[in-house]
Design a protein around this motif. Structure first.
Motif, PDB file in Angstrom:
ATOM      1  N   ALA A 293     -11.488 -40.887 -15.081  1.00  0.00           N
ATOM      2  CA  ALA A 293     -11.622 -41.990 -14.741  1.00  0.00           C
ATOM      3  C   ALA A 293     -11.113 -43.484 -14.383  1.00  0.00           C
ATOM      4  O   ALA A 293     -10.315 -42.707 -15.707  1.00  0.00           O
ATOM      5  CB  ALA A 293     -13.450 -42.509 -14.935  1.00  0.00           C
ATOM      6  N   GLU A 294     -10.638 -43.733 -13.863  1.00  0.00           N
ATOM      7  CA  GLU A 294      -9.931 -45.143 -12.994  1.00  0.00           C
ATOM      8  C   GLU A 294     -10.682 -46.577 -13.661  1.00  0.00           C
ATOM      9  O   GLU A 294     -10.548 -47.239 -13.089  1.00  0.00           O
ATOM     10  CB  GLU A 294      -9.772 -45.238 -11.724  1.00  0.00           C
ATOM     11  CG  GLU A 294      -8.901 -43.904 -11.627  1.00  0.00           C
ATOM     12  CD  GLU A 294      -7.526 -44.564 -10.999  1.00  0.00           C
ATOM     13  OE1 GLU A 294      -6.620 -45.395 -11.229  1.00  0.00           O
ATOM     14  OE2 GLU A 294      -7.031 -43.624 -10.566  1.00  0.00           O
ATOM     15  N   GLU A 295     -10.777 -46.116 -15.308  1.00  0.00           N
ATOM     16  CA  GLU A 295     -11.277 -47.017 -15.924  1.00  0.00           C
ATOM     17  C   GLU A 295     -10.577 -47.950 -17.743  1.00  0.00           C
ATOM     18  O   GLU A 295     -10.246 -46.134 -18.147  1.00  0.00           O
ATOM     19  CB  GLU A 295     -12.724 -47.191 -15.976  1.00  0.00           C
ATOM     20  CG  GLU A 295     -12.909 -45.813 -17.418  1.00  0.00           C
ATOM     21  CD  GLU A 295     -14.222 -45.609 -16.565  1.00  0.00           C
ATOM     22  OE1 GLU A 295     -15.773 -46.142 -16.109  1.00  0.00           O
ATOM     23  OE2 GLU A 295     -15.442 -44.964 -16.837  1.00  0.00           O
ATOM     24  N   GLY A 296     -10.475 -48.278 -17.999  1.00  0.00           N
ATOM     25  CA  GLY A 296      -9.912 -48.569 -19.106  1.00  0.00           C
ATOM     26  C   GLY A 296      -8.906 -48.298 -19.676  1.00  0.00           C
ATOM     27  O   GLY A 296      -7.750 -47.949 -18.938  1.00  0.00           O
ATOM     28  N   ILE A 297      -8.084 -47.124 -20.869  1.00  0.00           N
ATOM     29  CA  ILE A 297      -7.065 -46.240 -20.244  1.00  0.00           C
ATOM     30  C   ILE A 297      -6.888 -45.020 -19.667  1.00  0.00           C
ATOM     31  O   ILE A 297      -5.401 -45.610 -18.838  1.00  0.00           O
ATOM     32  CB  ILE A 297      -6.072 -46.094 -21.684  1.00  0.00           C
ATOM     33  CG1 ILE A 297      -4.856 -45.810 -22.183  1.00  0.00           C
ATOM     34  CG2 ILE A 297      -7.295 -44.477 -22.347  1.00  0.00           C
ATOM     35  CD1 ILE A 297      -4.825 -45.713 -23.677  1.00  0.00           C
ATOM     36  N   GLY A 298      -7.540 -45.239 -19.281  1.00  0.00           N
ATOM     37  CA  GLY A 298      -7.974 -44.030 -17.626  1.00  0.00           C
ATOM     38  C   GLY A 298      -7.226 -44.277 -16.748  1.00  0.00           C
ATOM     39  O   GLY A 298      -6.257 -44.072 -15.872  1.00  0.00           O
ATOM     40  N   ARG A 299      -6.557 -45.360 -16.373  1.00  0.00           N
ATOM     41  CA  ARG A 299      -6.062 -46.272 -15.360  1.00  0.00           C
ATOM     42  C   ARG A 299      -4.399 -46.242 -15.703  1.00  0.00           C
ATOM     43  O   ARG A 299      -3.510 -46.234 -14.231  1.00  0.00           O
ATOM     44  CB  ARG A 299      -6.697 -47.803 -15.021  1.00  0.00           C
ATOM     45  CG  ARG A 299      -6.709 -48.556 -13.690  1.00  0.00           C
ATOM     46  CD  ARG A 299      -7.096 -49.853 -13.687  1.00  0.00           C
ATOM     47  NE  ARG A 299      -7.746 -50.682 -14.695  1.00  0.00           N
ATOM     48  CZ  ARG A 299      -8.753 -50.691 -13.878  1.00  0.00           C
ATOM     49  NH1 ARG A 299      -9.413 -50.613 -13.147  1.00  0.00           N
ATOM     50  NH2 ARG A 299      -9.740 -51.702 -14.508  1.00  0.00           N
ATOM     51  N   ALA A 300      -4.142 -46.467 -16.516  1.00  0.00           N
ATOM     52  CA  ALA A 300      -2.374 -45.894 -17.047  1.00  0.00           C
ATOM     53  C   ALA A 300      -2.339 -44.778 -17.199  1.00  0.00           C
ATOM     54  O   ALA A 300      -1.123 -44.320 -16.234  1.00  0.00           O
ATOM     55  CB  ALA A 300      -2.055 -46.893 -18.666  1.00  0.00           C
ATOM     56  N   VAL A 301      -3.335 -43.919 -17.072  1.00  0.00           N
ATOM     57  CA  VAL A 301      -2.330 -42.260 -17.664  1.00  0.00           C
ATOM     58  C   VAL A 301      -2.627 -42.524 -16.101  1.00  0.00           C
ATOM     59  O   VAL A 301      -2.197 -41.390 -15.639  1.00  0.00           O
ATOM     60  CB  VAL A 301      -3.670 -41.593 -18.019  1.00  0.00           C
ATOM     61  CG1 VAL A 301      -3.535 -40.793 -18.386  1.00  0.00           C
ATOM     62  CG2 VAL A 301      -3.716 -42.357 -19.952  1.00  0.00           C
ATOM     63  N   MET A 302      -3.564 -42.884 -15.390  1.00  0.00           N
ATOM     64  CA  MET A 302      -3.174 -41.973 -13.863  1.00  0.00           C
ATOM     65  C   MET A 302      -2.844 -42.743 -13.430  1.00  0.00           C
ATOM     66  O   MET A 302      -1.682 -41.679 -11.852  1.00  0.00           O
ATOM     67  CB  MET A 302      -5.033 -42.404 -12.739  1.00  0.00           C
ATOM     68  CG  MET A 302      -6.286 -41.290 -13.673  1.00  0.00           C
ATOM     69  SD  MET A 302      -6.526 -39.854 -13.426  1.00  0.00           S
ATOM     70  CE  MET A 302      -5.360 -39.458 -11.924  1.00  0.00           C
ATOM     71  N   ASP A 303      -2.171 -43.819 -13.672  1.00  0.00           N
ATOM     72  CA  ASP A 303      -0.528 -44.550 -12.626  1.00  0.00           C
ATOM     73  C   ASP A 303       0.672 -43.458 -13.139  1.00  0.00           C
ATOM     74  O   ASP A 303       1.074 -42.990 -12.525  1.00  0.00           O
ATOM     75  CB  ASP A 303      -0.391 -45.510 -13.498  1.00  0.00           C
ATOM     76  CG  ASP A 303       0.429 -46.611 -12.990  1.00  0.00           C
ATOM     77  OD1 ASP A 303       1.127 -46.821 -12.021  1.00  0.00           O
ATOM     78  OD2 ASP A 303       1.457 -46.466 -14.109  1.00  0.00           O
ATOM     79  N   ARG A 304       0.495 -43.162 -14.710  1.00  0.00           N
ATOM     80  CA  ARG A 304       1.729 -42.148 -14.847  1.00  0.00           C
ATOM     81  C   ARG A 304       1.559 -40.560 -14.173  1.00  0.00           C
ATOM     82  O   ARG A 304       2.352 -40.223 -14.126  1.00  0.00           O
ATOM     83  CB  ARG A 304       1.528 -41.781 -16.427  1.00  0.00           C
ATOM     84  CG  ARG A 304       1.885 -43.260 -17.197  1.00  0.00           C
ATOM     85  CD  ARG A 304       2.735 -44.369 -16.696  1.00  0.00           C
ATOM     86  NE  ARG A 304       2.575 -45.344 -17.536  1.00  0.00           N
ATOM     87  CZ  ARG A 304       2.113 -46.573 -17.927  1.00  0.00           C
ATOM     88  NH1 ARG A 304       1.268 -46.924 -16.621  1.00  0.00           N
ATOM     89  NH2 ARG A 304       1.784 -47.646 -18.463  1.00  0.00           N
ATOM     90  N   LEU A 305       0.246 -40.129 -14.188  1.00  0.00           N
ATOM     91  CA  LEU A 305      -0.060 -38.841 -13.766  1.00  0.00           C
ATOM     92  C   LEU A 305       0.974 -39.096 -11.863  1.00  0.00           C
ATOM     93  O   LEU A 305       1.695 -38.530 -11.593  1.00  0.00           O
ATOM     94  CB  LEU A 305      -0.741 -38.883 -14.220  1.00  0.00           C
ATOM     95  CG  LEU A 305      -1.519 -37.162 -13.803  1.00  0.00           C
ATOM     96  CD1 LEU A 305      -0.507 -36.293 -15.008  1.00  0.00           C
ATOM     97  CD2 LEU A 305      -3.260 -37.006 -14.266  1.00  0.00           C
TER      98      LEU A 305
END
Ligand code: TXA
Ligand code: MG
Length: 311
Positions: A293-305
């Motif tokens: 999910a694109e929240e918290g650190i998930g936003r950075a992870v999805m950006d890198r992915l």
């Protein structure tokens, strides 16, 4: 914990204009004296980094910020709350910061890392240390000393091995020149934690977020939540060598290489770059990665992915 002899040796190399790779709580950095243009130029050469991509300057403590940058109430507030930690602030640079470090901008990015080895090194060298992630430009950031060695080898004078990095994703970069922090690059600290506003797409983003990045040699395929195992199986049936990074739960389809399971977005951050490198080394043609999910650190992870998936 830092080994005093190794730290002293590394500090001497930095003071002498050399390059030292060191662990931080986010990823490994490739450090040089930030005020020595020749030393900093070597970082760009070794990484094959485009000259228009500025470096983050690392400090032992927030008390040294004023010597490098024009501080603001916003920056002081952030520093008091989040340093040492995975936060980088962009401020107006003092004129003596070399333009090779700032890539010719009038601003400089600064952070105080929390990793005990990074801290000990910065204390011992007693210098501001410019350090991008210690990978070859475009590759996944290194989260172990072995990753640094694989990418840069003998081109680095010394690598301090501090084991695996805690977060596994880079620091959050914010513009702190105004009243409220503006996110220039998503990272280990979330917008929500920083009470920051998202940067406008394009214009205000960090120069380094423009390019394809963080990518292994093989294809990376982000898939929606819950669809990873099925997609990996379909690709495998069509004859591809497939690696899989998925949430804990479902089984691994026959013939698919399991590159790691995660319980949440922080777990995916911690294993993603290492999984990229292991999948690549194992000869995978495609690495299927389940989204978070694109929240918290998930936003950075999805950006890198997403950036790793650009061909
Ligand atoms: O966690 C991290 O930030 C790691 C560790 C080693 O500290 N460092 C890191 O550095 O990720 P690097 O060079 O891979 O990424 C730095 C990012 C780039 O996107 C760059 O464009 C941006 O920070 N940046 C540096 N100086 C800037 C500036 N003056 N204005 C805007 N963005 C800047
Ligand atoms: Mg980098």
């Amino acid at each position: 914990m830092p080994d005093p002899a190794a730290v002293a040796q590394a500090a001497a190399i930095l003071c002498d204009g050399g390059l030292v790779a060191f662990p931080t709580e986010t990823v490994y950095g490739l450090g040089a004296d930030a005020l020595d243009p020749k030393a900093v130029a070597r970082i760009f050469a070794v990484k094959q980094r485009p000259a228009d991509n500025p470096l983050i300057v690392h400090l032992a403590d927030a008390g040294r910020l004023d010597a490098l940058a024009v501080t603001t109430p916003c920056a002081r507030r952030l520093a008091a709350r989040w340093w040492p930690g995975p936060l980088t602030v962009v401020l107006r640079a003092r004129p003596h910061v070399p333009s090779v470090t700032t890539a010719g901008l009038d601003s400089v990015a600064v952070r105080v890392p929390a990793h005990p080895v990074a801290h000990a090194l910065l204390r011992a060298a007693n210098l501001p240390v410019a350090a991008p992630s210690a990978n070859r430009s475009g590759r996944p950031s290194p989260t172990t000393a072995q990753h640094v060695l694989a990418d840069l080898g003998d081109a680095v004078d010394l690598i301090l091995d501090g084991g695996r990095c805690l977060h596994g994703v880079e620091s959050t970069v914010v513009d702190a020149r105004g009243d409220r922090p503006i996110v220039l690059r998503e990272g280990a600290l979330s917008r929500e934690q920083l009470d920051a506003v998202p940067g406008r797409a394009g214009g205000s983003a960090s120069p380094g977020t423009r390019h394809r990045h963080y990518a292994p040699a093989c294809r990376v395929l982000p898939v929606p939540i819950g669809e990873a195992c099925e997609r990996a199986e379909t690709l495998r049936r069509s004859g591809a060598q497939v690696g899989l990074v998925a949430a804990v739960g479902g089984g691994t389809p026959p013939g698919v290489l399991d590159l790691g399971r995660f319980a949440d977005a922080a777990g995916l951050a911690a294993l993603l770059y290492d999984a990229f490198r292991r999948g690549e080394a194992a000869g995978c043609e495609v690495i299927v990665v389940e989204s978070v999910a694109e929240e918290g650190i998930g936003r950075a992870v999805m950006d890198r992915l997403r950036r790793a998936a650009i061909r």
